[in-house]
Scaffold this active site. Structure first.
Site, PDB file in Angstrom:
ATOM      1  N   GLY A  89      35.379  24.296  37.282  1.00  0.00           N
ATOM      2  CA  GLY A  89      34.671  24.888  36.437  1.00  0.00           C
ATOM      3  C   GLY A  89      35.390  26.252  35.804  1.00  0.00           C
TER       4      GLY A  89
ATOM      5  N   HIS B 241      41.283  34.440  39.599  1.00  0.00           N
ATOM      6  CA  HIS B 241      40.412  35.213  39.690  1.00  0.00           C
ATOM      7  C   HIS B 241      39.488  35.137  40.708  1.00  0.00           C
ATOM      8  CE1 HIS B 241      38.918  32.674  36.373  1.00  0.00           C
ATOM      9  NE2 HIS B 241      37.563  32.979  36.828  1.00  0.00           N
TER      10      HIS B 241
ATOM     11  N   HIS C  61      35.195  35.825  42.108  1.00  0.00           N
ATOM     12  CA  HIS C  61      34.122  36.146  41.917  1.00  0.00           C
ATOM     13  C   HIS C  61      33.807  36.866  43.254  1.00  0.00           C
ATOM     14  CE1 HIS C  61      33.555  33.986  38.291  1.00  0.00           C
ATOM     15  NE2 HIS C  61      34.572  33.151  38.565  1.00  0.00           N
TER      16      HIS C  61
HETATM   17  P1  AMP Z   1      35.510  31.151  35.523  1.00  0.00           P
HETATM   18  O1  AMP Z   1      34.450  30.420  35.045  1.00  0.00           O
HETATM   19  O2  AMP Z   1      35.521  30.871  36.915  1.00  0.00           O
HETATM   20  O3  AMP Z   1      36.819  30.854  34.943  1.00  0.00           O
HETATM   21  O4  AMP Z   1      35.104  32.745  35.422  1.00  0.00           O
HETATM   22  C1  AMP Z   1      35.490  33.461  34.319  1.00  0.00           C
HETATM   23  C2  AMP Z   1      34.769  34.696  34.339  1.00  0.00           C
HETATM   24  O5  AMP Z   1      35.300  35.717  33.320  1.00  0.00           O
HETATM   25  C3  AMP Z   1      33.156  34.392  33.713  1.00  0.00           C
HETATM   26  O6  AMP Z   1      32.232  34.797  34.733  1.00  0.00           O
HETATM   27  C4  AMP Z   1      33.018  35.443  32.332  1.00  0.00           C
HETATM   28  O7  AMP Z   1      31.704  35.774  32.303  1.00  0.00           O
HETATM   29  C5  AMP Z   1      34.183  36.364  32.764  1.00  0.00           C
HETATM   30  N1  AMP Z   1      34.796  36.890  31.649  1.00  0.00           N
HETATM   31  C6  AMP Z   1      35.227  36.409  30.554  1.00  0.00           C
HETATM   32  N2  AMP Z   1      35.732  37.289  29.942  1.00  0.00           N
HETATM   33  C7  AMP Z   1      35.597  38.736  30.287  1.00  0.00           C
HETATM   34  C8  AMP Z   1      35.721  39.886  29.968  1.00  0.00           C
HETATM   35  N3  AMP Z   1      36.575  40.287  28.856  1.00  0.00           N
HETATM   36  N4  AMP Z   1      35.535  40.978  30.706  1.00  0.00           N
HETATM   37  C9  AMP Z   1      34.682  40.715  32.109  1.00  0.00           C
HETATM   38  N5  AMP Z   1      34.540  39.385  32.335  1.00  0.00           N
HETATM   39  C10 AMP Z   1      34.893  38.260  31.548  1.00  0.00           C
END
Ligand code: AMP
Length: 118
Positions: free
Chosen positions: A88, A95, A97
């Protein structure tokens, strides 16, 4: 340049929680828990598949510092990194979480029945 590299370069604003020479932590724009922080390396790495053990060693301390900063180290929290399509992953910059601030749900994560694969 990927969206998280733009955040590192201050081309896109973010709500920063913690920063050092190697890593940045900021609030997720679409939080899935009362506390939802993203921790990223400043050097672009696509996913957990590509990160070195040396970077992970420092990342471990950084995530522990985030938990202290957000005051969730005792109440508990969850650390997740999504990898690739089935994981996902939407942003192709490694990154982690960090989720907390409430009792987190732990439930089926796919429509498939895990027992079908045993
Ligand atoms: P993933 O699905 O593990 O790739 O998580 C990507 C995360 O990045 C999601 O939880 C998004 O809400 C977060 N995200 C995307 N763009 C931004 C942004 N500009 N600032 C903060 N979080 C972001």
């Amino acid at each position: 340049m990927c969206i998280f590299c733009k955040i590192i370069n201050n081309e896109i604003p973010s709500n920063i929680v913690l920063e050092n020479d190697d890593f940045l932590a900021f609030h997720d724009i679409n939080p899935k828990a009362p506390i939802h922080i993203l921790a990223i390396p400043k050097k672009h790495v696509e996913s957990f598949n590509d990160v070195s053990p040396q970077t992970m060693e420092k990342m471990t301390s950084f995530i522990q510092d985030i938990a202290k900063e957000m005051n969730i180290q005792d109440s508990g929290y969850r650390v997740i990194t999504n990898i690739g399509e089935n994981g996902g992953q939407e942003v192709m910059h490694l990154h982690f979480h960090i989720l907390g601030g409430a009792k987190l749900a732990w439930t089926h994560l796919s429509d498939s029945n895990p027992k079908d694969f045993l």
